[in-house]
Design an enzyme around this catalytic site. Structure first.
Site, short mmCIF file in Angstrom:
data_model
loop_
_atom_site.label_atom_id
_atom_site.label_comp_id
_atom_site.label_asym_id
_atom_site.label_seq_id
_atom_site.Cartn_x
_atom_site.Cartn_y
_atom_site.Cartn_z
CB SER A 65 12.57 4.14 5.03
OG SER A 65 11.53 3.29 5.52
CG ASP A 117 -0.36 -17.59 8.18
OD1 ASP A 117 0.68 -17.74 8.86
OD2 ASP A 117 -1.50 -17.60 8.68
CG ASN A 134 8.35 -2.19 0.31
OD1 ASN A 134 7.79 -2.29 1.40
ND2 ASN A 134 8.99 -1.10 -0.08
CE1 TYR A 187 8.97 4.88 2.64
CE2 TYR A 187 7.44 6.72 2.77
CZ TYR A 187 7.94 5.53 3.28
OH TYR A 187 7.40 5.00 4.43
N PRO A 207 0.79 -1.23 0.00
CG PRO A 207 -0.11 -1.08 2.14
CD PRO A 207 0.54 -2.05 1.19
CG ASN A 208 -0.19 4.25 1.36
OD1 ASN A 208 -1.19 4.78 0.89
ND2 ASN A 208 -0.17 3.66 2.54
CG HIS A 239 10.99 -2.49 4.50
ND1 HIS A 239 9.63 -2.40 4.35
CD2 HIS A 239 11.22 -3.65 5.16
CE1 HIS A 239 9.06 -3.45 4.90
NE2 HIS A 239 10.01 -4.24 5.40
CB ALA A 260 1.37 0.14 6.15
NE ARG A 316 7.02 4.09 9.93
CZ ARG A 316 5.95 4.26 9.15
NH1 ARG A 316 5.60 3.32 8.29
NH2 ARG A 316 5.22 5.36 9.22
NE ARG A 344 10.04 5.85 8.53
CZ ARG A 344 9.13 5.67 7.56
NH1 ARG A 344 9.31 4.70 6.66
NH2 ARG A 344 8.06 6.44 7.49
NE ARG A 389 4.01 6.57 1.57
CZ ARG A 389 4.26 5.35 2.00
NH1 ARG A 389 4.73 4.43 1.17
NH2 ARG A 389 4.07 5.03 3.24
CD GLU A 409 10.58 -7.72 5.78
OE1 GLU A 409 10.94 -8.79 6.33
OE2 GLU A 409 10.07 -6.78 6.41
CG HIS A 433 5.09 -2.38 10.06
ND1 HIS A 433 6.40 -2.82 10.09
CD2 HIS A 433 5.07 -1.33 9.20
CE1 HIS A 433 7.13 -2.04 9.29
NE2 HIS A 433 6.35 -1.14 8.73
#
Ligand code: DQA
Length: 138
Positions: free
Chosen positions: A99, A84, A71, A22, A9-10, A97, A74, A108, A104, A17, A95, A77
């Site tokens: 940032s 699963d 990635n 980012y 998301p986002n 990210h 949100a 997070r 942070r 953003r 995985e 977290h």
């Protein structure tokens, strides 16, 4: 080799953003750069703001891709379902990210992805994705 990139998301708003965190590049522009940097790799890219669609995409590519770069943004977290889903598929997930999430807010620092992932790359900006591709190639 086929590598699938999945963004949560986002991340469709990358480029506009919170550029201080980012960066100012859109993911589409960056993805084109990745494609020209790794012509030998068949890269595909999927983004959704919807948790279930991210799970569906993991199911879709998780038995045919050679590697998945996730990635989950949100949902990293919060999402037991994404954790699963990674356990349920055959393909290894890295995985990533943009940032450094550990520098942070405390919320997070928790990830439902990391325990089920092959590895974790974070804090290198968009370059986190390139490093993940390099790792699958090796
Ligand atoms: C992020 C970090 C997450 O905490 C955040 O919710 C995101 C982006 C990153 O790439 O740095 O949306 O996954």
């Amino acid at each position: 080799m086929k590598i699938s990139i999945i963004n949560g998301p986002n991340l469709n708003l990358l480029g506009q953003r919170e550029p201080g965190i980012y960066g100012s590049q859109t993911f589409e522009t960056f993805f084109a750069e990745l494609q020209s940097k790794f012509p030998e790799v068949e890269l595909d890219y999927f983004q959704s703001n919807i948790e279930g669609e991210l799970i569906d995409q993991l199911h879709k590519v998780g038995f045919s891709s050679d590697g998945i770069i996730l990635n989950a943004a949100a949902y990293t977290h919060t999402s037991v379902g994404l954790g699963d889903a990674i356990k349920a598929i055959d393909t290894s997930v890295i995985e990533v990210h943009i940032s450094n999430t550990f520098a942070r807010e405390d919320f997070r620092h928790t990830s439902y992805i990391t325990p089920n992932a092959k590895g974790l790359i974070l804090g290198f900006g968009m370059d986190s994705y390139r490093l993940a591709i390099e790792s699958f190639i090796k």
